[in-house]
Write an enzyme that holds these catalytic residues in place. Structure first.
Site, PDB file in Angstrom:
ATOM      1  N   ARG A 151       8.833 -13.035   3.592  1.00 38.25           N
ATOM      2  CA  ARG A 151       8.461 -13.435   4.947  1.00 38.25           C
ATOM      3  C   ARG A 151       7.695 -14.743   5.008  1.00 38.25           C
ATOM      4  O   ARG A 151       7.690 -15.405   6.061  1.00 38.25           O
ATOM      5  CB  ARG A 151       7.683 -12.306   5.626  1.00 38.25           C
ATOM      6  CG  ARG A 151       8.576 -11.120   5.949  1.00 38.25           C
ATOM      7  CD  ARG A 151       7.815  -9.928   6.472  1.00 38.25           C
ATOM      8  NE  ARG A 151       8.732  -8.863   6.887  1.00 38.25           N
ATOM      9  CZ  ARG A 151       8.354  -7.634   7.216  1.00 38.25           C
ATOM     10  NH1 ARG A 151       7.068  -7.302   7.157  1.00 38.25           N
ATOM     11  NH2 ARG A 151       9.244  -6.733   7.585  1.00 38.25           N
TER      12      ARG A 151
ATOM     13  N   ASP B  49       1.437  -7.395   8.614  1.00 41.27           N
ATOM     14  CA  ASP B  49       2.429  -7.312   9.686  1.00 41.27           C
ATOM     15  C   ASP B  49       2.033  -8.116  10.921  1.00 41.27           C
ATOM     16  O   ASP B  49       2.881  -8.383  11.786  1.00 41.27           O
ATOM     17  CB  ASP B  49       2.673  -5.855  10.074  1.00 41.27           C
ATOM     18  CG  ASP B  49       3.491  -5.109   9.029  1.00 41.27           C
ATOM     19  OD1 ASP B  49       4.100  -5.766   8.168  1.00 41.27           O
ATOM     20  OD2 ASP B  49       3.512  -3.864   9.072  1.00 41.27           O
TER      21      ASP B  49
ATOM     22  N   SER C 183       0.819  -1.214   0.000  1.00 40.80           N
ATOM     23  CA  SER C 183       0.000   0.000   0.000  1.00 40.80           C
ATOM     24  C   SER C 183       0.853   1.265   0.000  1.00 40.80           C
ATOM     25  O   SER C 183       0.340   2.369  -0.172  1.00 40.80           O
ATOM     26  CB  SER C 183      -0.907   0.006   1.233  1.00 40.80           C
ATOM     27  OG  SER C 183      -0.116   0.044   2.423  1.00 40.80           O
TER      28      SER C 183
END
Length: 273
Positions: A183, A152, A14
């Site tokens: 990740r 996150d 974003s």
């Protein structure tokens, strides 16, 4: 930068959209941004809320943002919220180590990562207040969480999943692959290196929970501040010490992390490379 029409199709982050929302109001002409399949929407909502407090007008719908030109920022007094993503990680750590409590957490704040509180309740965990601080207890069974809007929070959920019964899943997690590290891969690598079992399957991360972790391994943080924090908290619960290479990456977002970890009883030692 020219004003005009901008289009994003399923953006991996974003942040470019937020950057345009900050810059385009200052242009002479109006602009329009269309976003198809916008994940991480809470971060964009937070951007717009702050811009409006500083006098910027943005008209929005589900997929379109209309930005008039010739605007000007004006001063405003704002109380900055505590960092919900970091607080969520400590809250998750407190489900495994009950002595941890989190102060200053705003359940109804602007940040999407505050969603961890209602999610904890939904999956069977318990959230409680203790002397003005927030604490949490583990969900009883394994669980599945969609993290498309709040990538996150993957680290907080993964920390809890590591100690759940049977298999838990993070789904719609493809955005994790485009962060400071991949990740999806690095979270799984940390768990596996420390004696657990985790695997990726397309846009999913599957974690097989267990009661204890052996540790006694080296972790490459791959210059990712959140991997440093995740590996530290999981490593602190291992039977043998864990060494993290590249732990300095934590300075990006949380320079005092190791001080806070030590203040809570964690043992930290800097060793030569």
């Amino acid at each position: 930068l020219e004003a005009g029409h901008f289009t994003f199709d399923n953006p991996t982050s974003s942040q470019p959209l937020s950057g345009l929302l900050f810059a385009l109001p200052l242009h002479e002409r109006a602009s329009r941004i269309r976003v198809d399949r916008l994940g991480s929407r809470p971060y964009v909502d937070m951007t717009i809320a702050v811009l409006r407090k500083h006098g910027i007008a943005i008209d929005e719908s589900d997929e379109t943002f209309e930005i008039p030109g010739r605007q000007a920022y004006r001063p405003a007094d704002i109380v900055i919220e505590g960092d919900a993503s970091h607080a969520a990680l400590w809250l998750a750590a407190g489900t495994v180590h009950p002595a941890i409590r989190v102060a200053g957490f705003r359940e109804n704040g602007l940040q999407g990562d505050a969603r961890i509180v209602p999610t904890l309740r939904r999956i069977g965990g318990e959230v409680f207040t203790d002397d003005g601080c927030l604490g949490a207890k583990m969900p009883k069974t394994s669980f599945t969480v969609d993290i498309d809007a709040t990538p996150d929070l993957a680290f907080a959920y993964a920390l809890m999943m590591a100690f759940c019964e049977s298999d838990s899943r993070l789904v719609n997690a493809e955005r994790l692959a485009y962060k400071e590290s991949d990740r999806l891969r690095t979270i799984a690598a940390v768990i596996n290196r420390l004696g657990g079992a985790a695997a990726t399957n397309g846009n999913r991360l599957i974690i097989s929970g267990r009661d204890a972790y052996a540790g006694g391994a080296d972790i490459d943080a791959e210059n990712d501040h959140r991997i440093v924090m995740f590996a530290t908290l999981l490593g602190g619960l291992c039977e043998r010490p864990v060494r993290i290479r590249g732990a300095h990456a934590v300075r990006k977002s949380y320079p005092r992390f190791f001080e806070d970890f030590a203040a809570l009883g964690g043992q930290v030692e800097t060793v030569p490379r």
